[in-house]
Motif scaffolding. Structure first.
Motif, PDB file in Angstrom:
ATOM      1  N   PRO A 177      16.419 -59.297  -4.771  1.00 31.58           N
ATOM      2  CA  PRO A 177      15.702 -60.530  -4.869  1.00 31.58           C
ATOM      3  C   PRO A 177      16.265 -61.878  -4.469  1.00 31.58           C
ATOM      4  O   PRO A 177      15.639 -62.610  -3.843  1.00 31.58           O
TER       5      PRO A 177
ATOM      6  N   LEU B 124      11.798 -64.255  -7.724  1.00 30.39           N
ATOM      7  CA  LEU B 124      12.541 -64.444  -6.442  1.00 30.39           C
ATOM      8  C   LEU B 124      13.402 -65.869  -6.762  1.00 30.39           C
ATOM      9  O   LEU B 124      12.674 -66.926  -6.672  1.00 30.39           O
TER      10      LEU B 124
ATOM     11  N   CYS C  30       9.228 -66.305   1.214  1.00 34.60           N
ATOM     12  CA  CYS C  30       8.108 -65.513   0.776  1.00 34.60           C
ATOM     13  C   CYS C  30       6.939 -66.262   1.352  1.00 34.60           C
ATOM     14  O   CYS C  30       6.439 -67.248   0.734  1.00 34.60           O
TER      15      CYS C  30
ATOM     16  N   LEU D 113       9.976 -55.355  -6.021  1.00 36.96           N
ATOM     17  CA  LEU D 113      11.195 -55.663  -5.727  1.00 36.96           C
ATOM     18  C   LEU D 113      12.174 -54.405  -6.055  1.00 36.96           C
ATOM     19  O   LEU D 113      13.063 -54.526  -5.544  1.00 36.96           O
TER      20      LEU D 113
END
Length: 251
Positions: free
Chosen positions: A78, A100, A84, A68
């Motif tokens: 993020p 996230l 994802c 990240l």
């Protein structure tokens, strides 16, 4: 499309290939990546790498930084990540999922079922490969999208169930300006795996790993459109992004 390298490590060839050969005692480097797929409207992170605490406990690992943090150097926070895609749930692919805040997680149903089922803790060769806190976080999330088989997630971005390395391993195909690129992730750790039909040492089901090689080749627009999961050659075969030494453009 970008490959973001966040760590390196050197082991032996015998650690990385299912079939032994006369070169098993030779050093064999490994690279650790996450991937980004960007469009005008969507930011997709593919896999979630190693968390700093986990990386710090791994002997011989050269940890460049949190995935990240490196992505942040590209101007992506993020909270900017919409999706994802977790190709599988090994600990080095789930490490920063909890970081996230709004991304939807995409996992194969079979993969999640396996790690939450009875066998994962009874098969010693696989049990050590997962992070229970990461999997619990994904399982409990109200942002979890489970898929069963192949699925188009967004226009030009699809996942394809292949198995082999894990029970529910999936690969990702992305339509780019130069054609359809397949992120093989750990369905083929190295170019040598798929190019020489030589499976990786850690696997769940050997026939499915061979089948994964075939499926990846079918999905990609050619050998140059296949991106393995841990090969340092990725950084040599694709151009570096200006001022970002650990990021290469793959499409």
């Amino acid at each position: 499309m970008f490959a973001v390298q966040y760590a390196t490590r050197t082991a032996l060839r015998s650690n990385h290939f299912h079939y032994s050969d006369d070169c098993g005692g030779e050093p064999h480097p490994t690279a650790y990546f996450v991937w980004l797929a960007l469009s005008q409207t969507e930011t997709v992170l593919i896999d979630a790498g190693l968390a700093p605490d986990t990386a710090g406990a791994m002997p011989g690992l050269d940890y460049i930084g949190s995935p990240l943090e490196i992505i942040g150097d590209l101007g992506i926070a993020p909270g900017d990540i919409d999706l994802c895609v977790l190709t599988h749930l090994h600990y080095d692919h789930t490490g920063v999922v909890a970081g996230l805040p709004r991304a939807r997680y995409v996992v194969q149903q079979r993969e999640l079922d396996y790690w939450n089922g009875a066998w994962a803790t009874r098969i010693g060769q696989e049990e050590w490969l997962h992070s229970r806190p990461d999997i619990d976080h994904v399982t409990a999330s109200n942002r979890l999208d489970l898929v069963d088989g192949d699925s188009e997630l967004l226009p030009g971005l699809s996942v394809h169930s292949v198995g082999g390395h894990t029970a529910g391993m999936q690969v990702v195909r992305v339509r780019t300006a130069r054609g359809n690129v397949v992120l093989a992730s750990d369905a083929s750790h190295f170019y040598e795996n798929i190019e020489s039909d030589s499976p990786f040492a850690i696997l769940h089901h050997l026939p499915d790993m061979f089948g994964a090689f075939d499926r990846i080749k079918e999905l990609a627009d050619g050998p140059g459109h296949i991106v393995p999961g841990h090969d340092p050659l990725v950084a040599e075969r694709f151009p570096a992004v200006d001022r970002h030494p650990h990021v290469v453009s793959i499409g």
